[in-house]
Structures are given as structure tokens and as C-alpha cells.
Write a protein that holds these residues in place. Structure first.
Motif, PDB file in Angstrom:
ATOM      1  N   SER A 124       0.828  -1.209   0.000  1.00  0.00           N
ATOM      2  CA  SER A 124       0.000   0.000   0.000  1.00  0.00           C
ATOM      3  C   SER A 124       0.861   1.256   0.000  1.00  0.00           C
ATOM      4  O   SER A 124       0.569   2.229  -0.709  1.00  0.00           O
ATOM      5  N   ASP A 125       1.943   1.240   0.784  1.00  0.00           N
ATOM      6  CA  ASP A 125       2.857   2.384   0.805  1.00  0.00           C
ATOM      7  C   ASP A 125       3.462   2.621  -0.574  1.00  0.00           C
ATOM      8  O   ASP A 125       3.570   3.765  -1.036  1.00  0.00           O
ATOM      9  N   LEU A 126       3.879   1.540  -1.242  1.00  0.00           N
ATOM     10  CA  LEU A 126       4.495   1.667  -2.563  1.00  0.00           C
ATOM     11  C   LEU A 126       3.504   2.218  -3.578  1.00  0.00           C
ATOM     12  O   LEU A 126       3.862   3.023  -4.445  1.00  0.00           O
ATOM     13  N   GLN A 127       2.254   1.804  -3.464  1.00  0.00           N
ATOM     14  CA  GLN A 127       1.228   2.324  -4.360  1.00  0.00           C
ATOM     15  C   GLN A 127       1.044   3.824  -4.157  1.00  0.00           C
ATOM     16  O   GLN A 127       0.887   4.574  -5.126  1.00  0.00           O
ATOM     17  N   ASP A 128       1.080   4.263  -2.916  1.00  0.00           N
ATOM     18  CA  ASP A 128       0.962   5.699  -2.639  1.00  0.00           C
ATOM     19  C   ASP A 128       2.144   6.470  -3.209  1.00  0.00           C
ATOM     20  O   ASP A 128       1.979   7.533  -3.827  1.00  0.00           O
ATOM     21  N   LEU A 129       3.346   5.936  -3.004  1.00  0.00           N
ATOM     22  CA  LEU A 129       4.544   6.609  -3.510  1.00  0.00           C
ATOM     23  C   LEU A 129       4.536   6.690  -5.034  1.00  0.00           C
ATOM     24  O   LEU A 129       5.041   7.649  -5.618  1.00  0.00           O
ATOM     25  N   ALA A 130       3.965   5.674  -5.676  1.00  0.00           N
ATOM     26  CA  ALA A 130       3.966   5.629  -7.139  1.00  0.00           C
ATOM     27  C   ALA A 130       3.070   6.686  -7.767  1.00  0.00           C
ATOM     28  O   ALA A 130       3.182   6.956  -8.961  1.00  0.00           O
ATOM     29  N   GLN A 131       2.204   7.280  -6.970  1.00  0.00           N
ATOM     30  CA  GLN A 131       1.312   8.305  -7.504  1.00  0.00           C
ATOM     31  C   GLN A 131       1.983   9.679  -7.561  1.00  0.00           C
ATOM     32  O   GLN A 131       1.362  10.660  -7.958  1.00  0.00           O
ATOM     33  N   SER A 132       3.252   9.731  -7.188  1.00  0.00           N
ATOM     34  CA  SER A 132       3.983  10.994  -7.225  1.00  0.00           C
ATOM     35  C   SER A 132       3.981  11.588  -8.625  1.00  0.00           C
ATOM     36  O   SER A 132       3.925  10.872  -9.627  1.00  0.00           O
ATOM     37  N   GLU A 133       4.054  12.912  -8.693  1.00  0.00           N
ATOM     38  CA  GLU A 133       4.136  13.584  -9.990  1.00  0.00           C
ATOM     39  C   GLU A 133       5.523  13.448 -10.598  1.00  0.00           C
ATOM     40  O   GLU A 133       5.731  13.750 -11.772  1.00  0.00           O
ATOM     41  N   GLU A 134       6.491  13.009  -9.800  1.00  0.00           N
ATOM     42  CA  GLU A 134       7.847  12.829 -10.295  1.00  0.00           C
ATOM     43  C   GLU A 134       7.960  11.469 -10.991  1.00  0.00           C
ATOM     44  O   GLU A 134       7.285  10.506 -10.605  1.00  0.00           O
ATOM     45  N   PRO A 135       8.808  11.347 -12.013  1.00  0.00           N
ATOM     46  CA  PRO A 135       9.018  10.038 -12.648  1.00  0.00           C
ATOM     47  C   PRO A 135       9.739   9.097 -11.689  1.00  0.00           C
ATOM     48  O   PRO A 135      10.740   9.469 -11.079  1.00  0.00           O
ATOM     49  N   VAL A 136       9.230   7.884 -11.526  1.00  0.00           N
ATOM     50  CA  VAL A 136       9.814   6.935 -10.584  1.00  0.00           C
ATOM     51  C   VAL A 136      10.013   5.585 -11.260  1.00  0.00           C
ATOM     52  O   VAL A 136       9.319   5.234 -12.214  1.00  0.00           O
ATOM     53  N   ASP A 137      10.972   4.825 -10.761  1.00  0.00           N
ATOM     54  CA  ASP A 137      11.097   3.426 -11.147  1.00  0.00           C
ATOM     55  C   ASP A 137      10.961   2.590  -9.886  1.00  0.00           C
ATOM     56  O   ASP A 137      10.834   3.113  -8.781  1.00  0.00           O
ATOM     57  N   GLU A 138      10.955   1.269 -10.056  1.00  0.00           N
ATOM     58  CA  GLU A 138      10.690   0.406  -8.901  1.00  0.00           C
ATOM     59  C   GLU A 138      11.803   0.469  -7.866  1.00  0.00           C
ATOM     60  O   GLU A 138      11.557   0.370  -6.653  1.00  0.00           O
ATOM     61  N   GLN A 139      13.050   0.666  -8.289  1.00  0.00           N
ATOM     62  CA  GLN A 139      14.147   0.738  -7.334  1.00  0.00           C
ATOM     63  C   GLN A 139      14.062   2.000  -6.492  1.00  0.00           C
ATOM     64  O   GLN A 139      14.326   1.965  -5.287  1.00  0.00           O
ATOM     65  N   LEU A 140      13.663   3.111  -7.106  1.00  0.00           N
ATOM     66  CA  LEU A 140      13.480   4.342  -6.343  1.00  0.00           C
ATOM     67  C   LEU A 140      12.347   4.182  -5.338  1.00  0.00           C
ATOM     68  O   LEU A 140      12.473   4.584  -4.175  1.00  0.00           O
ATOM     69  N   LEU A 141      11.240   3.573  -5.766  1.00  0.00           N
ATOM     70  CA  LEU A 141      10.127   3.361  -4.836  1.00  0.00           C
ATOM     71  C   LEU A 141      10.573   2.571  -3.611  1.00  0.00           C
ATOM     72  O   LEU A 141      10.267   2.931  -2.468  1.00  0.00           O
ATOM     73  N   LEU A 142      11.283   1.471  -3.851  1.00  0.00           N
ATOM     74  CA  LEU A 142      11.719   0.631  -2.741  1.00  0.00           C
ATOM     75  C   LEU A 142      12.697   1.369  -1.829  1.00  0.00           C
ATOM     76  O   LEU A 142      12.656   1.219  -0.603  1.00  0.00           O
ATOM     77  N   ASN A 143      13.575   2.176  -2.424  1.00  0.00           N
ATOM     78  CA  ASN A 143      14.519   2.931  -1.605  1.00  0.00           C
ATOM     79  C   ASN A 143      13.832   4.047  -0.815  1.00  0.00           C
ATOM     80  O   ASN A 143      14.201   4.316   0.332  1.00  0.00           O
ATOM     81  N   LEU A 144      12.841   4.684  -1.398  1.00  0.00           N
ATOM     82  CA  LEU A 144      12.087   5.689  -0.654  1.00  0.00           C
ATOM     83  C   LEU A 144      11.360   5.051   0.521  1.00  0.00           C
ATOM     84  O   LEU A 144      11.345   5.589   1.638  1.00  0.00           O
ATOM     85  N   GLU A 145      10.782   3.888   0.279  1.00  0.00           N
ATOM     86  CA  GLU A 145      10.036   3.210   1.339  1.00  0.00           C
ATOM     87  C   GLU A 145      10.955   2.726   2.453  1.00  0.00           C
ATOM     88  O   GLU A 145      10.659   2.890   3.641  1.00  0.00           O
ATOM     89  N   PHE A 146      12.093   2.117   2.070  1.00  0.00           N
ATOM     90  CA  PHE A 146      12.929   1.458   3.073  1.00  0.00           C
ATOM     91  C   PHE A 146      14.135   2.284   3.510  1.00  0.00           C
ATOM     92  O   PHE A 146      14.947   1.802   4.297  1.00  0.00           O
ATOM     93  N   GLN A 147      14.249   3.510   3.023  1.00  0.00           N
ATOM     94  CA  GLN A 147      15.314   4.377   3.523  1.00  0.00           C
ATOM     95  C   GLN A 147      14.788   5.703   4.063  1.00  0.00           C
ATOM     96  O   GLN A 147      15.372   6.266   4.985  1.00  0.00           O
ATOM     97  N   VAL A 148      13.695   6.196   3.487  1.00  0.00           N
ATOM     98  CA  VAL A 148      13.122   7.458   3.954  1.00  0.00           C
ATOM     99  C   VAL A 148      12.022   7.198   4.980  1.00  0.00           C
ATOM    100  O   VAL A 148      12.026   7.768   6.073  1.00  0.00           O
ATOM    101  N   ARG A 149      11.096   6.320   4.641  1.00  0.00           N
ATOM    102  CA  ARG A 149       9.988   6.023   5.549  1.00  0.00           C
ATOM    103  C   ARG A 149      10.363   4.981   6.599  1.00  0.00           C
ATOM    104  O   ARG A 149       9.949   5.063   7.746  1.00  0.00           O
ATOM    105  N   LYS A 150      11.141   3.977   6.170  1.00  0.00           N
ATOM    106  CA  LYS A 150      11.495   2.883   7.065  1.00  0.00           C
ATOM    107  C   LYS A 150      12.986   2.589   6.912  1.00  0.00           C
ATOM    108  O   LYS A 150      13.732   3.417   6.382  1.00  0.00           O
ATOM    109  N   THR A 151      13.423   1.415   7.346  1.00  0.00           N
ATOM    110  CA  THR A 151      14.823   1.017   7.215  1.00  0.00           C
ATOM    111  C   THR A 151      14.889  -0.372   6.577  1.00  0.00           C
ATOM    112  O   THR A 151      13.873  -1.063   6.450  1.00  0.00           O
TER     113      THR A 151
END
Length: 276
Positions: free
Chosen positions: A168-195
Motif C-alpha cells: 500500500s505504501d508503494l502504491q501511494d509513492l507511485a502516484q507521485s508527480e515525479e518520474p519513478v522506477d521500482e528501485q526508487l520506490l523501494l529505496n524511498l520506502e525502506f530508507q526514507v519512511r522505514k529502514t
């Protein structure tokens, strides 16, 4: 095949192949060839192989000016939905298809995880990799010189993933207006939001040239007799040598990693000629 040949107890494992719906038949042919070649080489005990057709995406990533990523969403983002493909599984190891194995991956299933994900830090910063694509990177990633992890080899605690609502978190992040790929999504989730849990580098050696290992194995100036000789998994993150002019040289150099002794090394699988 290189994965199966290095498993001490292959019969204890299940290999899950996630492929486009259009490639299901070819994937089935490839699995049959895989079984046949290992049995020819005197390996009667094989891992179970299950094939999954890629499911429709529950979101549409914004690739905008990322022309290098357009047309690859369903395939590349499948790793973000592993708990949905493996609903009754607690632990999984995700592996990109451009990897070769030099050791048993059993330790990855036995290691203790504090978080839902473990991966090898890439020593490339958010700014270096994504700075030119993301205008608001500094707002999203403090600090931008923090190293990303590579998502081509990941150990996943799927029970923790589900409990933390990661998908669910990844789905929310993917709605960003910025261009994203799957590696960026995972890094945002597990480095910015979590560890995340860092893996030792030997589990994802991705600085290898297409040919020349071990004397010319590095893509930079690091000594070839250090980490690469300790590698458990080799990962070609750049140009794929099996699609290049020196394909035969690469095959001759690395074939011992996937060819079972006694198997017919000249035999090929028709599916491998077209299945990507």
C-alpha cells in the motif's frame, strides 16, 4: 540452472518465475529444458518450478521523460508485489534474471531480518542516480548523498511486509508527480519512511564487465582479486553480454556456472532464443 546447481538441497526449494502473459508457453518450454539438462547431468533432485503470469498493475507509474523505462512497468514492478504472488509464503529471495550464482543461497533463507527487506547497498547516492530526473529530490530524500540499495537481489520477510502494509505504501509513492522506477520506490520506502537490513556485498556483485573475469572483471578500477573472488551472486546491471556481439566469448567464460557436468553443452532450448 546456476542457482539450482549450487543448492546443497535443491529439492527443498521452489523457484517462482514471473513472466508476461504472452510468454507463459515459452516459459513452460524453458522449464522443461531446465529439468532435462540437469537430469542429463546426473541431478535427479530438482527444485519445484512454478510459473506466474504477470498480474495487472494496480497503479500506473509516471515515467514522463524517462524514455528508458517506458514499456517495462509490468515486468520491473512485479517485485513490488511478491506477497500477492506468493500468498502463503513467509520468506522469499527475489532475483533479477541477469544474475549468475557462484554459491548456495541457503544462508539468505536462514538469516535473521529486523525489517521486511534486505539488500546490498550500491554505493551510489540518490543524487547521482536520480538527481537529473527528480526536481524535488532534496525535499523527498534527506540527505541526497545517501547510498541507495540495489533491488536486483533482495531477501524479503513477507510476513513483516504484509504486517507493515508495504504494498500500500508503494502504491501511494507511485502516484507521485515525479518520474519513478521500482528501485526508487523501494529505496524511498525502506530508507526514507522505514529502514532495511544491509546484505554483505558478496550477495550482489554488480560491478562486473560483460567478459574478462576475473582478470578484467571489474567495471571500474577496483582490484579483481578482492570482492569479486568472494562473490556468491554475479549481477550484470548494465549491457547484457548475451545480447552483444561477444556473446560466445561470455558464454565460454561463464558456462561452467550453469552447465551441469555430463549434460549436453551443445543442446539449446528454443524458448531461450526469444524469451527475455
Amino acid at each position: 540452472q546456476s542457482l539450482s546447481l549450487h543448492l546443497a538441497a535443491p529439492e527443498l526449494y521452489v523457484l517462482h518465475l514471473i513472466v508476461p502473459q504472452a510468454d507463459l508457453q515459452q516459459a513452460s518450454e524453458l522449464v522443461n529444458c531446465f529439468k532435462r539438462k540437469l537430469q542429463q547431468g546426473g541431478h535427479p533432485l530438482l527444485p519445484l518450478v512454478q510459473i506466474h503470469g504477470i498480474r495487472p498493475m494496480s497503479f500506473t507509474p509516471n515515467y514522463r521523460n524517462r524514455h528508458d523505462l517506458q514499456g517495462h512497468a509490468d515486468v520491473t514492478f512485479a517485485r513490488c508485489f511478491i506477497p500477492e504472488y506468493l500468498q502463503n509464503v513467509s520468506r522469499a529471495v527475489y532475483l533479477d534474471t541477469d544474475t549468475l550464482f557462484m554459491g548456495d543461497i541457503a544462508p539468505l533463507f536462514e538469516m535473521q531480518l529486523q525489517t521486511p527487506l534486505a539488500a546490498v547497498p550500491e554505493q551510489t547516492s540518490f543524487k547521482q542516480l536520480y538527481g537529473k530526473w527528480l526536481s524535488n529530490l532534496a525535499e523527498d530524500v534527506p540527505p541526497t548523498d545517501q547510498s541507495i540499495f540495489n533491488d536486483g537481489v533482495m531477501v524479503l520477510d513477507l510476513d513483516k511486509w504484509r504486517a507493515d502494509n508495504i504494498t500500500s505504501d508503494l502504491q501511494d509513492l507511485a502516484q507521485s508527480e515525479e518520474p519513478v522506477d521500482e528501485q526508487l520506490l523501494l529505496n524511498l520506502e525502506f530508507q526514507v519512511r522505514k529502514t532495511f537490513d544491509p546484505l554483505p556485498a558478496e550477495w550482489n556483485i554488480f560491478r562486473v564487465r560483460s567478459v574478462g573475469w576475473p582478470d578484467l572483471g571489474w567495471s571500474d578500477d577496483l582490484p579483481p582479486d578482492s570482492e569479486i573472488l568472494q562473490a556468491r551472486i554475479l549481477h550484470w546491471t548494465g549491457a547484457k553480454p548475451w545480447n552483444m556481439n561477444h556473446k560466445q566469448q561470455w558464454i565460454e567464460q561463464y558456462q561452467h556456472l550453469w552447465e551441469a557436468p555430463g549434460a549436453d553443452s551443445g543442446a539449446t532450448c528454443e524458448a531461450t532464443k526469444t524469451l527475455s
